[in-house]
Structures are given as structure tokens and as C-alpha cells.
Design an enzyme around this catalytic site. Structure first.
Site, PDB file in Angstrom:
ATOM      1  N   HIS A 178      -8.544   1.300  -3.710  1.00 16.99           N
ATOM      2  CA  HIS A 178      -9.456   1.084  -2.581  1.00 16.99           C
ATOM      3  C   HIS A 178     -10.100   2.423  -2.228  1.00 16.99           C
ATOM      4  O   HIS A 178      -9.453   3.306  -1.686  1.00 16.99           O
ATOM      5  CB  HIS A 178      -8.628   0.518  -1.408  1.00 16.99           C
ATOM      6  CG  HIS A 178      -9.384   0.353  -0.135  1.00 16.99           C
ATOM      7  ND1 HIS A 178      -8.758   0.116   1.070  1.00 16.99           N
ATOM      8  CD2 HIS A 178     -10.713   0.364   0.146  1.00 16.99           C
ATOM      9  CE1 HIS A 178      -9.660   0.006   2.030  1.00 16.99           C
ATOM     10  NE2 HIS A 178     -10.857   0.160   1.498  1.00 16.99           N
ATOM     11  N   MET A 194     -11.614  -5.884   5.531  1.00 21.11           N
ATOM     12  CA  MET A 194     -10.844  -4.916   6.324  1.00 21.11           C
ATOM     13  C   MET A 194     -10.536  -5.525   7.691  1.00 21.11           C
ATOM     14  O   MET A 194     -11.449  -5.989   8.391  1.00 21.11           O
ATOM     15  CB  MET A 194     -11.633  -3.612   6.519  1.00 21.11           C
ATOM     16  CG  MET A 194     -11.762  -2.734   5.285  1.00 21.11           C
ATOM     17  SD  MET A 194     -10.214  -2.276   4.496  1.00 21.11           S
ATOM     18  CE  MET A 194      -9.365  -1.370   5.790  1.00 21.11           C
ATOM     19  N   SER A 240       0.849  -1.196   0.000  1.00 17.55           N
ATOM     20  CA  SER A 240       0.000   0.000   0.000  1.00 17.55           C
ATOM     21  C   SER A 240       0.879   1.239   0.000  1.00 17.55           C
ATOM     22  O   SER A 240       1.688   1.436   0.918  1.00 17.55           O
ATOM     23  CB  SER A 240      -0.898  -0.001   1.233  1.00 17.55           C
ATOM     24  OG  SER A 240      -1.415   1.305   1.418  1.00 17.55           O
ATOM     25  N   MET A 288     -12.177   4.736  -0.151  1.00 13.29           N
ATOM     26  CA  MET A 288     -12.792   4.984   1.169  1.00 13.29           C
ATOM     27  C   MET A 288     -13.413   6.364   1.104  1.00 13.29           C
ATOM     28  O   MET A 288     -12.946   7.328   1.739  1.00 13.29           O
ATOM     29  CB  MET A 288     -11.709   4.899   2.262  1.00 13.29           C
ATOM     30  CG  MET A 288     -11.258   3.477   2.526  1.00 13.29           C
ATOM     31  SD  MET A 288      -9.678   3.409   3.381  1.00 13.29           S
ATOM     32  CE  MET A 288      -8.582   3.478   1.978  1.00 13.29           C
ATOM     33  N   ASP A 331      -4.779   3.683  -1.640  1.00 10.79           N
ATOM     34  CA  ASP A 331      -5.840   4.026  -0.686  1.00 10.79           C
ATOM     35  C   ASP A 331      -6.347   5.433  -0.937  1.00 10.79           C
ATOM     36  O   ASP A 331      -5.596   6.400  -0.794  1.00 10.79           O
ATOM     37  CB  ASP A 331      -5.294   3.926   0.744  1.00 10.79           C
ATOM     38  CG  ASP A 331      -5.100   2.486   1.173  1.00 10.79           C
ATOM     39  OD1 ASP A 331      -6.080   1.715   1.080  1.00 10.79           O
ATOM     40  OD2 ASP A 331      -3.991   2.129   1.584  1.00 10.79           O
ATOM     41  N   MET A 354      -8.879   8.333   0.224  1.00  3.91           N
ATOM     42  CA  MET A 354      -9.655   8.753   1.399  1.00  3.91           C
ATOM     43  C   MET A 354     -10.111  10.195   1.220  1.00  3.91           C
ATOM     44  O   MET A 354      -9.332  11.035   0.758  1.00  3.91           O
ATOM     45  CB  MET A 354      -8.778   8.677   2.642  1.00  3.91           C
ATOM     46  CG  MET A 354      -8.161   7.313   2.874  1.00  3.91           C
ATOM     47  SD  MET A 354      -7.063   7.360   4.293  1.00  3.91           S
ATOM     48  CE  MET A 354      -6.485   5.669   4.321  1.00  3.91           C
ATOM     49  N   HIS A 385      -1.404  -1.255  -4.153  1.00  4.17           N
ATOM     50  CA  HIS A 385      -2.647  -0.859  -3.495  1.00  4.17           C
ATOM     51  C   HIS A 385      -2.653   0.654  -3.279  1.00  4.17           C
ATOM     52  O   HIS A 385      -1.729   1.216  -2.692  1.00  4.17           O
ATOM     53  CB  HIS A 385      -2.741  -1.597  -2.156  1.00  4.17           C
ATOM     54  CG  HIS A 385      -4.031  -1.447  -1.431  1.00  4.17           C
ATOM     55  ND1 HIS A 385      -5.166  -2.179  -1.743  1.00  4.17           N
ATOM     56  CD2 HIS A 385      -4.379  -0.660  -0.378  1.00  4.17           C
ATOM     57  CE1 HIS A 385      -6.137  -1.844  -0.910  1.00  4.17           C
ATOM     58  NE2 HIS A 385      -5.696  -0.927  -0.081  1.00  4.17           N
ATOM     59  N   ASP A 417      -6.733  -6.375   4.526  1.00  3.08           N
ATOM     60  CA  ASP A 417      -6.119  -5.044   4.554  1.00  3.08           C
ATOM     61  C   ASP A 417      -6.169  -4.471   5.960  1.00  3.08           C
ATOM     62  O   ASP A 417      -7.259  -4.264   6.509  1.00  3.08           O
ATOM     63  CB  ASP A 417      -6.895  -4.142   3.569  1.00  3.08           C
ATOM     64  CG  ASP A 417      -6.290  -2.760   3.429  1.00  3.08           C
ATOM     65  OD1 ASP A 417      -5.219  -2.500   4.000  1.00  3.08           O
ATOM     66  OD2 ASP A 417      -6.920  -1.930   2.734  1.00  3.08           O
TER      67      ASP A 417
END
Ligand code: DX5
Ligand code: ZN
Length: 226
Positions: free
Chosen positions: A68, A139, A10, A70, A37, A39, A35, A178
Site C-alpha cells: 500500500h 480507507m 498490516s 502512501m 504500508d 509512507m 499488508h 483498511d
């Protein structure tokens, strides 16, 4: 147990001033996916990166970019992440008003759809969506930050998901974990049937560097797969 276990470093734990170089290092050290992330400061308290970073990374690596999301209303950004070069787009079941529609949108954009659930969210919430996805992300921390400790109770969902995927004829679907995954904690996740391990701090935060970190992770996977 899964035949081959993939490692998805990540970038959240990478040095963003040297992001391209760090991703190249991870690829050279044998990473399988990268990966990313995303957010938004609303679905989770933290803010990270958007499609621009996916676009910047696309020419840097041949590895699939595992995005991913979020964020609230993830359907609003599917097109942008697809155009930027995402290979997988994973959305939170808790953040989707119309999960089926969002997953279809991702598939139509030519991207592998994934669905994820927070540690306290039951599997029953995404059961109907299991035939529609190429990845289920479990998660193992509450999302928002890297470097947290794995919540072991979340791992119990993996075997149920594997069973339900087999029941609906989608046994090729990846099961990713994750949060708090490291050589010291990956054993039970692998034994439960996870076949993609997201690792942030365990890879990019390793004191001896990415190569050593990848080697330590591979040997822990081998040990757990015996
Ligand atoms: C947490 C993110 C994770 C995070 C994992 O919200 O979804 O991908 O980067 O970091 P570590 O491996 O440090 O727990
Ligand atoms: Zn993540």
C-alpha cells in the site's frame, strides 16, 4: 455479501525487531495476505518502510505481499517494489497525476494493480479506473498511522464500488478495507461487501498474541457473514 473474507495483517503494528518471525506467525495462524504500508513523510506525515523490507519478507512467507503506497509520485517506485517481490501494488487516486498510466505500469511489471481512496474522496474519482484494477482499497481512516478509530461514513462507498465493479464486468476485483478494523468493527464492512480486511493493531497488537487475534477475527467474520 462476499463468499470468503480474507485477512491481511498490516506489519505496521508488528515488532520490527522480530519482523520475519511475526510474519511467519501470522501465516501459520491463517493470514491470507501480508499488508505492507509504505509512507514517505510527504503524502502522509509518517515515514515507514521501502522496497528493502518487501525484499526481506519475500523469502519469509508464501503469502501475497500487499503493498500500500502512501507516497507522492508512486509511479517512480513501481519497478523497485515489483522487483522486490510485491504481489499487489495499490496507489492513492489522490497521489497520481496520471492514474491510468500508473496502473498500466504496475500491470506491465507483473503485479496486481490496486487503487485506493481516502475517507473523504468520492468514488466518482476512480470510477473510470475500476475495469483496470484487481483491488479497490477503501480507507476507513485518514492514512498515516495505525491504531486510529474507523470512520463509519467511509463504509458507505463499499456498496457503490461493488455495484460499479459488477457493471463493468470486474466482479472478481477484491474490495479491501483498511483502518480501525477489528473483531468489534469488521461486521458492517463485511456486510457491505468488503472481502479483504487489513488489520494492524488488532492482529499484531493483540495482548494474547497473533494466534488468538486471528481466531477472534475469524469468528467475528463468521458471525457477520450469517
Ligand atoms: C494506515 C495504514 C493501515 C494501518 C492500519 O495509514 O494504511 O494499513 O496499518 O492499522 P490499524 O489496523 O491499527 O488501524
Ligand atoms: Zn494500509
Amino acid at each position: 455479501m462476499a463468499e470468503r473474507v480474507l485477512i491481511a495483517p498490516s506489519i505496521l503494528a508488528a515488532d520490527f525487531a522480530r519482523l520475519g518471525e511475526q510474519v511467519r506467525q501470522a501465516e501459520a495462524a491463517g493470514a491470507d495476505l501480508i499488508h505492507v504500508d509504505v509512507m514517505d513523510g510527504r503524502y502522509v506525515p509518517n515515514i515507514s518502510v521501502g522496497p528493502l523490507v518487501v525484499r526481506a519478507l519475500r523469502p519469509v512467507t508464501g503469502l501475497p505481499l500487499d503493498v500500500h503506497l502512501m507516497i507522492v509520485e508512486p509511479e517512480r517506485y513501481v519497478e523497485a517494489f515489483a522487483a522486490a517481490g510485491a504481489s499487489y501494488i495499490t496507489v492513492h487516486v489522490e497521489a497520481c497525476q496520471h492514474l491510468d498510466r500508473t496502473l498500466a505500469l504496475i500491470r506491465e511489471a507483473g503485479v496486481h494493480p490496486g487503487v485506493t481512496l481516502n475517507p473523504a474522496t468520492p468514488v466518482s474519482l476512480l470510477e473510470h479506473a475500476l475495469p483496470l484494477v484487481d483491488m479497490v482499497l477503501v480507507m476507513t481512516v485518514n492514512p498515516g498511522f495505525g491504531g486510529q478509530e474507523l470512520l463509519p461514513y467511509a463504509l458507505r462507498k463499499i456498496s457503490t464500488i461493488r455495484l460499479r465493479l459488477a457493471e463493468c464486468g470486474n466482479e472478481h476485483c477484491l474490495i479491501e478495507v483498511d483502518g480501525g478494523i477489528s473483531p468489534a468493527t469488521l461486521g458492517p464492512a463485511v456486510q457491505a461487501g468488503a472481502n479483504v480486511l487489513v488489520m494492524g493493531s488488532a492482529i499484531f497488537g493483540h495482548p494474547d498474541g497473533v494466534v488468538q487475534a486471528m481466531a477472534a477475527s475469524r469468528s467475528a467474520i463468521k458471525e457477520a457473514s450469517r
